[in-house]
Design a protein around this motif. Structure first.
Motif, PDB file in Angstrom:
ATOM      1  N   TYR A  86       0.869  -1.193   0.000  1.00  0.00           N
ATOM      2  CA  TYR A  86       0.000   0.000   0.000  1.00  0.00           C
ATOM      3  C   TYR A  86       0.898   1.233   0.000  1.00  0.00           C
ATOM      4  CZ  TYR A  86      -2.424   3.793   2.595  1.00  0.00           C
ATOM      5  OH  TYR A  86      -2.890   5.008   3.026  1.00  0.00           O
ATOM      6  N   ARG A  89      -0.224   8.979  -2.751  1.00  0.00           N
ATOM      7  CA  ARG A  89       0.250  10.304  -3.173  1.00  0.00           C
ATOM      8  C   ARG A  89      -0.853  11.317  -2.880  1.00  0.00           C
ATOM      9  NH1 ARG A  89       2.725  14.905  -4.505  1.00  0.00           N
ATOM     10  NH2 ARG A  89       1.889  15.913  -6.336  1.00  0.00           N
ATOM     11  N   GLY A  90      -0.460  12.485  -2.374  1.00  0.00           N
ATOM     12  CA  GLY A  90      -1.391  13.575  -2.180  1.00  0.00           C
ATOM     13  C   GLY A  90      -1.311  14.489  -3.397  1.00  0.00           C
ATOM     14  N   GLY A  99      11.642  13.531  -6.003  1.00  0.00           N
ATOM     15  CA  GLY A  99      11.450  12.911  -4.687  1.00  0.00           C
ATOM     16  C   GLY A  99      10.180  12.081  -4.642  1.00  0.00           C
ATOM     17  N   PRO A 103       9.347   6.592  -3.860  1.00  0.00           N
ATOM     18  CA  PRO A 103       8.583   5.456  -3.329  1.00  0.00           C
ATOM     19  C   PRO A 103       7.892   4.643  -4.424  1.00  0.00           C
ATOM     20  CG  PRO A 103       7.558   7.542  -2.701  1.00  0.00           C
ATOM     21  CD  PRO A 103       8.858   7.873  -3.331  1.00  0.00           C
ATOM     22  N   GLN A 121      -3.291   4.862  -2.974  1.00  0.00           N
ATOM     23  CA  GLN A 121      -4.311   5.829  -2.572  1.00  0.00           C
ATOM     24  C   GLN A 121      -3.933   7.227  -3.064  1.00  0.00           C
ATOM     25  OE1 GLN A 121      -4.465   6.784   1.708  1.00  0.00           O
ATOM     26  NE2 GLN A 121      -6.688   6.931   1.554  1.00  0.00           N
ATOM     27  N   GLU A 126      -7.422  14.954   1.070  1.00  0.00           N
ATOM     28  CA  GLU A 126      -6.386  15.555   1.938  1.00  0.00           C
ATOM     29  C   GLU A 126      -5.929  16.896   1.368  1.00  0.00           C
ATOM     30  OE1 GLU A 126      -2.617  13.469   1.850  1.00  0.00           O
ATOM     31  OE2 GLU A 126      -1.894  14.414   3.680  1.00  0.00           O
ATOM     32  N   GLN A 209      -6.274   7.893   5.663  1.00  0.00           N
ATOM     33  CA  GLN A 209      -4.964   7.350   5.265  1.00  0.00           C
ATOM     34  C   GLN A 209      -4.683   6.027   5.980  1.00  0.00           C
ATOM     35  OE1 GLN A 209      -1.962  10.082   4.204  1.00  0.00           O
ATOM     36  NE2 GLN A 209      -0.260   8.704   4.643  1.00  0.00           N
ATOM     37  N   ALA A 235       8.302   7.583   2.258  1.00  0.00           N
ATOM     38  CA  ALA A 235       9.404   8.281   2.940  1.00  0.00           C
ATOM     39  C   ALA A 235       9.013   8.435   4.410  1.00  0.00           C
ATOM     40  CB  ALA A 235       9.666   9.636   2.301  1.00  0.00           C
ATOM     41  N   ASP A 237       8.532  10.755   6.290  1.00  0.00           N
ATOM     42  CA  ASP A 237       7.598  11.826   6.700  1.00  0.00           C
ATOM     43  C   ASP A 237       6.187  11.302   6.954  1.00  0.00           C
ATOM     44  OD1 ASP A 237       7.297  11.279   3.939  1.00  0.00           O
ATOM     45  OD2 ASP A 237       6.410  13.236   3.577  1.00  0.00           O
ATOM     46  N   GLN A 238       5.845  10.145   6.339  1.00  0.00           N
ATOM     47  CA  GLN A 238       4.486   9.613   6.508  1.00  0.00           C
ATOM     48  C   GLN A 238       4.361   8.750   7.763  1.00  0.00           C
ATOM     49  OE1 GLN A 238       1.930  10.502   4.268  1.00  0.00           O
ATOM     50  NE2 GLN A 238       3.521  11.876   3.536  1.00  0.00           N
ATOM     51  N   PHE A 265      14.858  12.668  -0.704  1.00  0.00           N
ATOM     52  CA  PHE A 265      15.603  13.220  -1.822  1.00  0.00           C
ATOM     53  C   PHE A 265      15.579  14.732  -1.609  1.00  0.00           C
ATOM     54  CE2 PHE A 265      15.794  14.658  -6.272  1.00  0.00           C
ATOM     55  CZ  PHE A 265      16.901  13.950  -6.683  1.00  0.00           C
ATOM     56  N   MET A 275      11.733  20.889  -1.072  1.00  0.00           N
ATOM     57  CA  MET A 275      11.361  21.092  -2.466  1.00  0.00           C
ATOM     58  C   MET A 275       9.945  21.631  -2.476  1.00  0.00           C
ATOM     59  SD  MET A 275      12.857  17.831  -4.464  1.00  0.00           S
ATOM     60  CE  MET A 275      12.590  16.623  -3.215  1.00  0.00           C
TER      61      MET A 275
HETATM   62  P1  TYM Z   1       2.977  13.098  -0.932  1.00  0.00           P
HETATM   63  O1  TYM Z   1       2.200  13.330  -2.170  1.00  0.00           O
HETATM   64  O2  TYM Z   1       3.454  14.256  -0.142  1.00  0.00           O
HETATM   65  O3  TYM Z   1       4.221  12.215  -1.290  1.00  0.00           O
HETATM   66  C1  TYM Z   1       4.079  11.015  -2.069  1.00  0.00           C
HETATM   67  C2  TYM Z   1       5.150  10.022  -1.623  1.00  0.00           C
HETATM   68  O4  TYM Z   1       6.433  10.577  -1.865  1.00  0.00           O
HETATM   69  C3  TYM Z   1       7.205  10.578  -0.672  1.00  0.00           C
HETATM   70  N1  TYM Z   1       8.067  11.770  -0.741  1.00  0.00           N
HETATM   71  C4  TYM Z   1       9.398  11.713  -0.856  1.00  0.00           C
HETATM   72  N2  TYM Z   1      10.255  10.670  -0.912  1.00  0.00           N
HETATM   73  C5  TYM Z   1      11.578  10.934  -1.012  1.00  0.00           C
HETATM   74  N3  TYM Z   1      12.067  12.196  -1.072  1.00  0.00           N
HETATM   75  C6  TYM Z   1      11.243  13.279  -1.019  1.00  0.00           C
HETATM   76  N4  TYM Z   1      11.749  14.490  -1.075  1.00  0.00           N
HETATM   77  C7  TYM Z   1       9.838  13.056  -0.908  1.00  0.00           C
HETATM   78  N5  TYM Z   1       8.745  13.869  -0.832  1.00  0.00           N
HETATM   79  C8  TYM Z   1       7.676  13.058  -0.741  1.00  0.00           C
HETATM   80  C9  TYM Z   1       6.190  10.577   0.462  1.00  0.00           C
HETATM   81  O5  TYM Z   1       6.702  10.037   1.662  1.00  0.00           O
HETATM   82  C10 TYM Z   1       5.105   9.688  -0.123  1.00  0.00           C
HETATM   83  O6  TYM Z   1       5.450   8.324   0.054  1.00  0.00           O
HETATM   84  N6  TYM Z   1      -0.454  11.830   2.578  1.00  0.00           N
HETATM   85  C11 TYM Z   1       0.399  11.313   1.489  1.00  0.00           C
HETATM   86  C12 TYM Z   1      -0.362  10.427   0.512  1.00  0.00           C
HETATM   87  C13 TYM Z   1      -0.540   9.014   1.005  1.00  0.00           C
HETATM   88  C14 TYM Z   1       0.481   8.049   1.242  1.00  0.00           C
HETATM   89  C15 TYM Z   1      -0.186   6.895   1.694  1.00  0.00           C
HETATM   90  C16 TYM Z   1       1.881   8.097   1.108  1.00  0.00           C
HETATM   91  C17 TYM Z   1      -1.732   8.422   1.298  1.00  0.00           C
HETATM   92  N7  TYM Z   1      -1.500   7.158   1.702  1.00  0.00           N
HETATM   93  C18 TYM Z   1       0.536   5.738   2.014  1.00  0.00           C
HETATM   94  C19 TYM Z   1       2.584   6.943   1.426  1.00  0.00           C
HETATM   95  C20 TYM Z   1       1.933   5.789   1.886  1.00  0.00           C
HETATM   96  C21 TYM Z   1       1.020  12.479   0.727  1.00  0.00           C
HETATM   97  O7  TYM Z   1       0.526  13.569   0.721  1.00  0.00           O
HETATM   98  O8  TYM Z   1       2.170  12.106   0.039  1.00  0.00           O
END
Ligand code: TYM
Length: 396
Positions: A86, A89-90, A99, A103, A121, A126, A209, A235, A237-238, A265, A275
């Motif tokens: 699972y 992306r938002g 970046g 994932p 998802q 969101e 989520q 990443a 952050d989640q 990244f 970024m």
């Molecule tokens: P979002 O859209 O901010 O980011 C999408 C995915 O990219 C990862 N990510 C990064 N990875 C490496 N380097 C970076 N600089 C970087 N910026 C973002 C995020 O960790 C994410 O995996 N709320 C989430 C959407 C979501 C989601 C999930 C993500 C819903 N369900 C389950 C991961 C797993 C969001 O806004 O992601």
């Protein structure tokens, strides 16, 4: 429920902010603070052994560096039990930056290596709640972003992509309610930094989520298989969302989802900034032309090299803060070439300009390849990935 504040004094890592004022994120500290585990060489070897696939460079190089209960998933897999993936992306912007691809590239490798189903998802709800966007715009962005995700090469026979605004309801909504009933406002305040002044949409979102971590949210995919394990690549952050989810899972009769988490990244300017879609010079986007990539890398990629050639030859580069080296670490496939570049640059024999030139070639090729793949993605393909349907060969 024990959920800590995620903002450390000197570095901030939340689903909305990632920054380290001195330009280097202390990942050991983060792992300590969040309470996840580091991925060591033994786990990497184990994955390679179990899947009979060479480990992805993101694993070889410690880019996916932390986990929760990954060994449990691997133990069960070894014993013949499957799991599902699972990720998400938002959809807050038209084009993804590099970046965001990390994932998805990694999830594609996991799907191919383990031969398991995947749910993706798209949290258009969101982004409506957190950004200044209309619902119609969020829906449009979700579909556009789905094309970039599909371009990463996912297998339509094993992948279900959904947007919250279309899919939430039925069994998924039941799981949201089960989660919502077991998380207090104080818990949320700790996880997401929500304040009493925030609108209540921010309080209501986290169960959305959480729900895809539970197989019964997808009755068309996993009927009668409520104990199927879930692995979430993302990443770090989640992580706060999934700390909450893992805490609730046993209380509502589900397995805790496992996680495999990556470093960030960084922005072209380094790890002290994020970024940002509002500053196009902070990142390389999947829509950039090779000319734009060249200009951005040359002008903005933070260099750990010295101020003059003489000094550089004498002292060499500081690789810890050097963005071109960090970027090559993510995207240059050849380990030997990467080691060679690092050594030569660190010891002053290679100059920043030369490293940047190699990086420009690597990124231009990567982005051009992505653009070619994305151009092949039709509206019909998006519909096919998003159709609510069984996936009969998803473990095959
Ligand atoms: P979002 O859209 O901010 O980011 C999408 C995915 O990219 C990862 N990510 C990064 N990875 C490496 N380097 C970076 N600089 C970087 N910026 C973002 C995020 O960790 C994410 O995996 N709320 C989430 C959407 C979501 C989601 C999930 C993500 C819903 N369900 C389950 C991961 C797993 C969001 O806004 O992601």
């Amino acid at each position: 429920m024990e959920i800590e504040e995620v903002a450390a004094a000197e570095q901030v890592v939340t689903p909305w902010e990632v920054s380290a004022p001195d330009g280097v994120i202390d990942y050991d500290k983060l792992v300590d603070r969040f309470g996840c585990q580091l991925i060591d060489a033994a786990i990497v070897d184990r994955i390679a052994h179990l899947t009979l696939c060479p480990p992805h460079r993101f694993l070889r190089r410690g880019i996916f560096f932390a986990h929760r209960d990954l060994n449990r998933i691997l133990d069960l897999y070894e014993a013949g039990e499957k799991f599902y993936l699972y990720t998400g992306r938002g959809p807050s912007s038209e084009s993804l930056h590099l970046g965001h691809l990390i994932p998805f590239m990694f999830t594609k490798y996991l799907q191919d290596a383990f031969k398991v189903p995947l749910v993706i998802q798209l949290t258009d709800d969101e982004k409506f709640l957190w950004k200044n966007l209309t619902i119609a715009e969020c829906k449009r962005l979700a579909r556009e972003n789905a094309k970039d995700i599909i371009a990463c090469g996912f297998d339509v026979e094993r992948t279900f992509i959904f947007t919250d605004l279309n899919y939430v309801g039925g069994a998924f909504y039941e799981n949201m309610l089960e989660v919502a009933k077991r998380v207090t406002y104080n818990n949320l305040r700790g996880i997401l930094g929500i304040t009493p002044e925030d609108h209540i949409g921010k309080v209501s979102f986290p169960p959305v989520q959480a729900a895809p971590s539970f197989p019964s949210s997808f009755p068309h995919l996993f009927p009668g298989n409520d104990q199927l394990r879930c692995l979430i690549p993302c990443a770090i952050d989640q992580d706060p969302y999934f700390r909450m989810t893992r805490d609730v899972a046993p209380k509502i009769g589900f397995q805790k989802p496992s996680l495999i988490e990556s470093r960030f990244f960084p922005a072209l300017q380094g790890e002290s900034t994020k970024m940002s879609a509002s500053d196009p010079n902070s990142a390389i986007y999947v829509t950039d032309s090779s000319k734009q990539i060249k200009a951005k890398v040359n002008k903005y990629a933070f260099s750990g090299g010295q101020a003059s050639v003489e000094l550089h030859r004498k002292l060499g580069a500081n690789l810890d803060v050097d963005v071109p080296i960090k970027y090559l670490n993510f995207f240059l496939e050849d380990d030997d070439e990467l080691d060679h570049i690092k050594k030569e640059y660190k010891e002053g024999r290679m100059l920043t300009g030369e490293v940047k030139q190699r990086l420009i070639a690597v990124l231009s090729e990567l982005v051009a390849r992505h653009q070619r793949a994305r151009a092949q993605v039709t509206e019909e393909m998006v519909d096919a990935f998003m159709a609510v349907r069984p996936l009969p060969n998803m473990f095959g």
